[in-house]
Design an enzyme around this catalytic site. Structure first.
Site, PDB file in Angstrom:
ATOM      1  CD  GLU A  17      30.282 -27.238   1.633  1.00 40.82           C
ATOM      2  OE1 GLU A  17      31.047 -26.645   0.877  1.00 40.82           O
ATOM      3  OE2 GLU A  17      29.169 -27.695   1.248  1.00 40.82           O
ATOM      4  CB  ALA A  67      27.781 -28.293  -9.439  1.00 37.42           C
ATOM      5  CG  HIS A  68      32.242 -25.309 -10.502  1.00 34.74           C
ATOM      6  ND1 HIS A  68      31.780 -25.553  -9.243  1.00 34.74           N
ATOM      7  CD2 HIS A  68      33.584 -25.318 -10.405  1.00 34.74           C
ATOM      8  CE1 HIS A  68      32.810 -25.687  -8.417  1.00 34.74           C
ATOM      9  NE2 HIS A  68      33.914 -25.566  -9.102  1.00 34.74           N
ATOM     10  CG  HIS A 112      39.753   1.468  -0.777  1.00 37.06           C
ATOM     11  ND1 HIS A 112      40.400   0.545   0.014  1.00 37.06           N
ATOM     12  CD2 HIS A 112      39.468   2.535   0.011  1.00 37.06           C
ATOM     13  CE1 HIS A 112      40.509   1.054   1.241  1.00 37.06           C
ATOM     14  NE2 HIS A 112      39.955   2.256   1.270  1.00 37.06           N
ATOM     15  CB  VAL A 171      35.202 -45.631  11.626  1.00 37.76           C
ATOM     16  CG1 VAL A 171      35.152 -44.191  12.074  1.00 37.76           C
ATOM     17  CG2 VAL A 171      35.104 -45.720  10.122  1.00 37.76           C
TER      18      VAL A 171
HETATM   19  P1  FAD Z   1      24.218 -35.459 -10.684  1.00 36.92           P
HETATM   20  O1  FAD Z   1      23.978 -34.096 -10.194  1.00 36.92           O
HETATM   21  O2  FAD Z   1      24.445 -36.528  -9.687  1.00 36.92           O
HETATM   22  O3  FAD Z   1      22.981 -35.831 -11.609  1.00 36.92           O
HETATM   23  C1  FAD Z   1      22.811 -37.069 -12.175  1.00 36.92           C
HETATM   24  C2  FAD Z   1      21.339 -37.316 -12.357  1.00 36.92           C
HETATM   25  O4  FAD Z   1      21.179 -38.507 -13.121  1.00 36.92           O
HETATM   26  C3  FAD Z   1      20.576 -37.553 -11.061  1.00 36.92           C
HETATM   27  O5  FAD Z   1      19.491 -36.671 -10.988  1.00 36.92           O
HETATM   28  C4  FAD Z   1      20.111 -39.005 -11.149  1.00 36.92           C
HETATM   29  O6  FAD Z   1      18.817 -39.196 -10.582  1.00 36.92           O
HETATM   30  C5  FAD Z   1      20.058 -39.217 -12.636  1.00 36.92           C
HETATM   31  N1  FAD Z   1      20.232 -40.610 -13.058  1.00 36.92           N
HETATM   32  C6  FAD Z   1      21.189 -41.474 -12.681  1.00 36.92           C
HETATM   33  N2  FAD Z   1      21.072 -42.640 -13.339  1.00 36.92           N
HETATM   34  C7  FAD Z   1      20.007 -42.494 -14.157  1.00 36.92           C
HETATM   35  C8  FAD Z   1      19.387 -43.338 -15.115  1.00 36.92           C
HETATM   36  N3  FAD Z   1      19.875 -44.553 -15.400  1.00 36.92           N
HETATM   37  N4  FAD Z   1      18.285 -42.890 -15.761  1.00 36.92           N
HETATM   38  C9  FAD Z   1      17.789 -41.643 -15.502  1.00 36.92           C
HETATM   39  N5  FAD Z   1      18.351 -40.800 -14.627  1.00 36.92           N
HETATM   40  C10 FAD Z   1      19.450 -41.211 -13.975  1.00 36.92           C
HETATM   41  N6  FAD Z   1      29.475 -29.314  -6.038  1.00 36.92           N
HETATM   42  C11 FAD Z   1      29.828 -28.033  -6.191  1.00 36.92           C
HETATM   43  O7  FAD Z   1      30.430 -27.681  -7.212  1.00 36.92           O
HETATM   44  N7  FAD Z   1      29.517 -27.083  -5.247  1.00 36.92           N
HETATM   45  C12 FAD Z   1      28.881 -27.411  -4.106  1.00 36.92           C
HETATM   46  O8  FAD Z   1      28.624 -26.543  -3.283  1.00 36.92           O
HETATM   47  C13 FAD Z   1      28.523 -28.760  -3.900  1.00 36.92           C
HETATM   48  N8  FAD Z   1      27.879 -29.130  -2.778  1.00 36.92           N
HETATM   49  C14 FAD Z   1      27.511 -30.442  -2.614  1.00 36.92           C
HETATM   50  C15 FAD Z   1      26.894 -30.801  -1.424  1.00 36.92           C
HETATM   51  C16 FAD Z   1      26.510 -32.109  -1.211  1.00 36.92           C
HETATM   52  C17 FAD Z   1      25.822 -32.488   0.085  1.00 36.92           C
HETATM   53  C18 FAD Z   1      26.731 -33.080  -2.237  1.00 36.92           C
HETATM   54  C19 FAD Z   1      26.278 -34.497  -2.059  1.00 36.92           C
HETATM   55  C20 FAD Z   1      27.360 -32.734  -3.417  1.00 36.92           C
HETATM   56  C21 FAD Z   1      27.761 -31.411  -3.609  1.00 36.92           C
HETATM   57  N9  FAD Z   1      28.446 -31.006  -4.765  1.00 36.92           N
HETATM   58  C22 FAD Z   1      28.828 -29.707  -4.921  1.00 36.92           C
HETATM   59  C23 FAD Z   1      28.766 -31.965  -5.839  1.00 36.92           C
HETATM   60  C24 FAD Z   1      27.744 -31.818  -6.987  1.00 36.92           C
HETATM   61  O9  FAD Z   1      26.456 -32.044  -6.485  1.00 36.92           O
HETATM   62  C25 FAD Z   1      28.059 -32.805  -8.086  1.00 36.92           C
HETATM   63  O10 FAD Z   1      29.404 -32.684  -8.493  1.00 36.92           O
HETATM   64  C26 FAD Z   1      27.169 -32.560  -9.298  1.00 36.92           C
HETATM   65  O11 FAD Z   1      25.815 -32.683  -8.948  1.00 36.92           O
HETATM   66  C27 FAD Z   1      27.498 -33.534 -10.429  1.00 36.92           C
HETATM   67  O12 FAD Z   1      26.650 -33.297 -11.505  1.00 36.92           O
HETATM   68  P2  FAD Z   1      26.264 -34.463 -12.538  1.00 36.92           P
HETATM   69  O13 FAD Z   1      25.369 -33.823 -13.524  1.00 36.92           O
HETATM   70  O14 FAD Z   1      27.470 -35.146 -12.995  1.00 36.92           O
HETATM   71  O15 FAD Z   1      25.462 -35.540 -11.664  1.00 36.92           O
HETATM   72  P1  NAI Z   2      35.593 -36.016  -0.102  1.00 36.27           P
HETATM   73  O1  NAI Z   2      36.293 -36.804  -1.129  1.00 36.27           O
HETATM   74  O2  NAI Z   2      35.603 -34.547  -0.172  1.00 36.27           O
HETATM   75  O3  NAI Z   2      36.156 -36.392   1.332  1.00 36.27           O
HETATM   76  C1  NAI Z   2      36.148 -37.671   1.854  1.00 36.27           C
HETATM   77  C2  NAI Z   2      37.078 -37.716   3.047  1.00 36.27           C
HETATM   78  O4  NAI Z   2      36.880 -38.946   3.711  1.00 36.27           O
HETATM   79  C3  NAI Z   2      38.548 -37.648   2.655  1.00 36.27           C
HETATM   80  O5  NAI Z   2      39.180 -36.685   3.459  1.00 36.27           O
HETATM   81  C4  NAI Z   2      39.050 -39.065   2.924  1.00 36.27           C
HETATM   82  O6  NAI Z   2      40.403 -39.096   3.311  1.00 36.27           O
HETATM   83  C5  NAI Z   2      38.139 -39.498   4.051  1.00 36.27           C
HETATM   84  N1  NAI Z   2      37.948 -40.931   4.189  1.00 36.27           N
HETATM   85  C6  NAI Z   2      37.819 -41.862   3.209  1.00 36.27           C
HETATM   86  N2  NAI Z   2      37.576 -43.072   3.741  1.00 36.27           N
HETATM   87  C7  NAI Z   2      37.533 -42.908   5.091  1.00 36.27           C
HETATM   88  C8  NAI Z   2      37.312 -43.781   6.188  1.00 36.27           C
HETATM   89  N3  NAI Z   2      37.054 -45.071   5.996  1.00 36.27           N
HETATM   90  N4  NAI Z   2      37.356 -43.269   7.437  1.00 36.27           N
HETATM   91  C9  NAI Z   2      37.603 -41.950   7.635  1.00 36.27           C
HETATM   92  N5  NAI Z   2      37.822 -41.078   6.634  1.00 36.27           N
HETATM   93  C10 NAI Z   2      37.781 -41.547   5.381  1.00 36.27           C
HETATM   94  O7  NAI Z   2      34.097 -36.599  -0.098  1.00 36.27           O
HETATM   95  P2  NAI Z   2      32.737 -36.039   0.486  1.00 36.27           P
HETATM   96  O8  NAI Z   2      32.969 -35.025   1.547  1.00 36.27           O
HETATM   97  O9  NAI Z   2      31.917 -37.242   0.778  1.00 36.27           O
HETATM   98  O10 NAI Z   2      32.110 -35.310  -0.755  1.00 36.27           O
HETATM   99  C11 NAI Z   2      31.828 -36.034  -1.969  1.00 36.27           C
HETATM  100  C12 NAI Z   2      32.014 -35.157  -3.163  1.00 36.27           C
HETATM  101  O11 NAI Z   2      31.059 -34.140  -3.206  1.00 36.27           O
HETATM  102  C13 NAI Z   2      33.377 -34.508  -3.180  1.00 36.27           C
HETATM  103  O12 NAI Z   2      34.112 -35.068  -4.237  1.00 36.27           O
HETATM  104  C14 NAI Z   2      33.149 -33.074  -3.436  1.00 36.27           C
HETATM  105  O13 NAI Z   2      33.813 -32.643  -4.575  1.00 36.27           O
HETATM  106  C15 NAI Z   2      31.653 -32.941  -3.633  1.00 36.27           C
HETATM  107  N6  NAI Z   2      31.200 -31.828  -2.803  1.00 36.27           N
HETATM  108  C16 NAI Z   2      31.605 -30.570  -3.149  1.00 36.27           C
HETATM  109  C17 NAI Z   2      31.270 -29.499  -2.367  1.00 36.27           C
HETATM  110  C18 NAI Z   2      31.777 -28.164  -2.739  1.00 36.27           C
HETATM  111  O14 NAI Z   2      32.259 -28.000  -3.846  1.00 36.27           O
HETATM  112  N7  NAI Z   2      31.671 -27.158  -1.880  1.00 36.27           N
HETATM  113  C19 NAI Z   2      30.450 -29.646  -1.171  1.00 36.27           C
HETATM  114  C20 NAI Z   2      30.128 -31.019  -0.878  1.00 36.27           C
HETATM  115  C21 NAI Z   2      30.480 -32.048  -1.694  1.00 36.27           C
END
Ligand code: FAD
Ligand code: NAI
Length: 468
Positions: free
Chosen positions: A188, A322-323, A446, A238
């Protein structure tokens, strides 16, 4: 000491949704969040900012390369990164303050600070100013989410060696962005910066994209992304990095053992995320963890080994989505209110928001073969789909896998325009235990992209796709 029915630690999609549902069901709820804004990783530095940038970069790419085909000519298309980032920040601010509103509306008490267990029923909140307050809860939900995994030889400095937290906030387009890990974040954010003009190289340990998902579908997505300019180096390790002025050199090794270097100006490390339990005091009160460092819970009951403490979202096993976190939050709040909360993990959709998007629910062909499940396959390309043609977005296909004897859906895999929205009907079909024929016999408007799913289902049912 203030007493609550439920204390939630962490206000991401898991925590805040659990808090809202529990409050709706009559519980007195407190939520503790260390970040100043609510919404967790997803709203602050994950799903939402990355999608805002994907949408902006898509618009730019469209204006530059696609609108000409529609007879629209725009000269001098320019990108203003500062403005793009400001728009992204505004979207983030709107959605995070939306969660604030939900807390107030549902009379959930919010505590700002790091939450940690004092005992099995008491949680202490330490604010930034060092002030400490302790509250008590009958039930406690850990929803502390995850943080990026780091590679010891790649110390993240936030400037040249970065994580997704930084890659969503760069001030200029890198000349050459090297990404370690071709996972969801790599694809992404690689797409975002590639569309904006960066050369993007992605180094990946595995031989292909998307782990265990359908191999042919992953291959199709890979070929399309390669055509867009993403350069994949599969089965490559790497080894280390070396600063070279403003640039950075990454030493890599391919599967034959041949070493070489890549020179770039940013290295994004996106090799997965680890559960966030730092400073939580969970181990200290005896909460058990899995071998992979996630909090161990009873499947679909979310209960840890301490009966009144539960965990949901990224901090427990399962996909980090997230979902998934939200649905676990709803199910747990309902269970705690004496209802029958449940998550159907086989019906959870995966979406990768590249363009075209990639989305799937259920098994891939390889998983079915490994499990000895007999299946039939239906396919339909987007090329003949009238709406895809009208949009000029005909790359991709839908693949439907159904049980050979019963016709029950086993997996649906889409590479195509707006696959993220199309997959919703598939998720519902899985929830209802539908067959390929159920989709094939449902009227689809459609002309829509969703007709491609229907045609693939007709093909899977008994090879009666009309438009192929
Ligand atoms: P989190 O969202 O990580 O929330 C946990 C919260 O707990 C945080 O705000 C943290 O500050 C707080 N916290 C932690 N420890 C403590 C503590 N001890 N006291 C108080 N607060 C604390 N998922 C999707 O489904 N669709 C996507 O498009 C998607 N895109 C992503 C893009 C990126 C760049 C990244 C990094 C992730 C993406 N994800 C996506 C994954 C998604 O963000 C996570 O799966 C989701 O946020 C998990 O929800 P959670 O509530 O378990 O934890
Ligand atoms: P990821 O688990 O999706 O991918 C990590 C990738 O890194 C894998 O393909 C793995 O084989 C590779 N890898 C691991 N170690 C490596 C190394 N040393 N050198 C090279 N490659 C290596 O993890 P990512 O992209 O960091 O995302 C984290 C989480 O966030 C995911 O679990 C994903 O579910 C969530 N996320 C979800 C999104 C969505 O739903 N659209 C968008 C972005 C993140």
């Amino acid at each position: 000491m203030e007493q609550y029915d439920i204390i939630v630690i962490g206000a991401g999609p898991g925590g805040y949704v659990a808090a809202v549902r529990a409050a709706q069901l009559g519980k007195k709820v407190a939520i503790i969040e260390k970040r100043k804004t609510l919404g967790g990783t997803c709203l602050n530095v994950g799903c939402i900012p990355s999608k805002a940038l994907l949408d902006s970069s898509e618009e730019y790419h469209k204006a530059k390369h696609k609108l000409g085909d529609h007879g629209i000519s725009i000269s001098n298309v320019k990108i203003d990164i500062k403005k793009m980032m400001e728009r992204k920040d505004k979207v983030v601010s709107e959605v995070t303050s939306g969660v604030d509103y939900l807390m107030k509306k549902n009379k959930i008490t919010r505590y700002l600070g790091l939450g940690s267990f004092v005992s099995k029923t008491e949680v202490q909140i330490k604010g930034e100013d060092g002030k400490v307050e302790t509250i008590a809860g009958k039930d406690i939900i850990i929803a502390t989410g995850s943080t990026p995994i780091e590679i010891p030889t790649f110390p993240i400095d936030g400037k040249t060696l970065i994580t997704s937290d930084h890659a969503i906030a760069l001030e200029e387009v890198p000349e050459h962005l090297i990404i370690v890990g071709a996972g969801v974040i790599g694809l992404e954010l690689g797409s975002v910066w590639s569309r904006l003009g960066a050369k993007v190289s992605i180094v990946e340990l595995m031989p292909r994209l998307f782990g265990t998902s359908d191999q042919a579908t992953a291959g199709l997505a890979q070929r399309i992304l390669e055509k867009q300019g993403l350069n994949f180096l599969f089965e490559t390790k790497v080894l280390g990095t070396k600063a070279k002025g403003k640039k950075v050199e990454v030493e890599i090794e391919d599967k034959s053992g041949k070493k070489s270097t890549l020179e770039g100006d940013k290295v994004l490390v996106s090799i997965g995320r680890r559960p966030n339990t730092d400073g939580l005091g969970a181990k200290e009160i005896g909460i058990e963890f899995t071998d992979r460092g996630r909090i161990k819970v009873k499947p679909n009951h979310f209960q840890t080994n301490i009966p009144n403490i539960y965990a949901i979202g990224d901090v427990i096993d399962g996909p980090m989505l997230a979902h998934k976190a939200e649905d676990e939050g709803i199910a747990l709040a309902e269970l705690l209110a004496g209802k029958a909360g449940h998550v159907n993990y086989r019906a959870i959709p995966w979406v990768v928001y590249t363009w075209p998007e990639v989305a799937w629910v259920g098994y891939g062909e390889e998983e079915l073969k490994n499990q000895g499940i007999e299946y039939k396959v239906g396919k339909y390309m987007f090329k003949p789909n009238a709406r895809a043609k009208a949009m000029n977005e005909a790359d991709g296909q839908v693949k439907v896998l159904a049980d050979k004897k019963t016709d029950k859906l086993l997996g649906v895999h889409i590479v195509g325009p707006r696959a993220s929205d199309l997959i919703a009907e598939v998720a519902i079909a899985f929830e209802f235990g539908a067959s390929a024929e159920d989709i094939a016999r449902s009227t689809h408007a459609h002309p829509t992209l969703s007709e491609a799913i229907r045609e693939a289902a007709m093909d899977a049912d008994a090879k009666w796709s009309i438009h192929s």
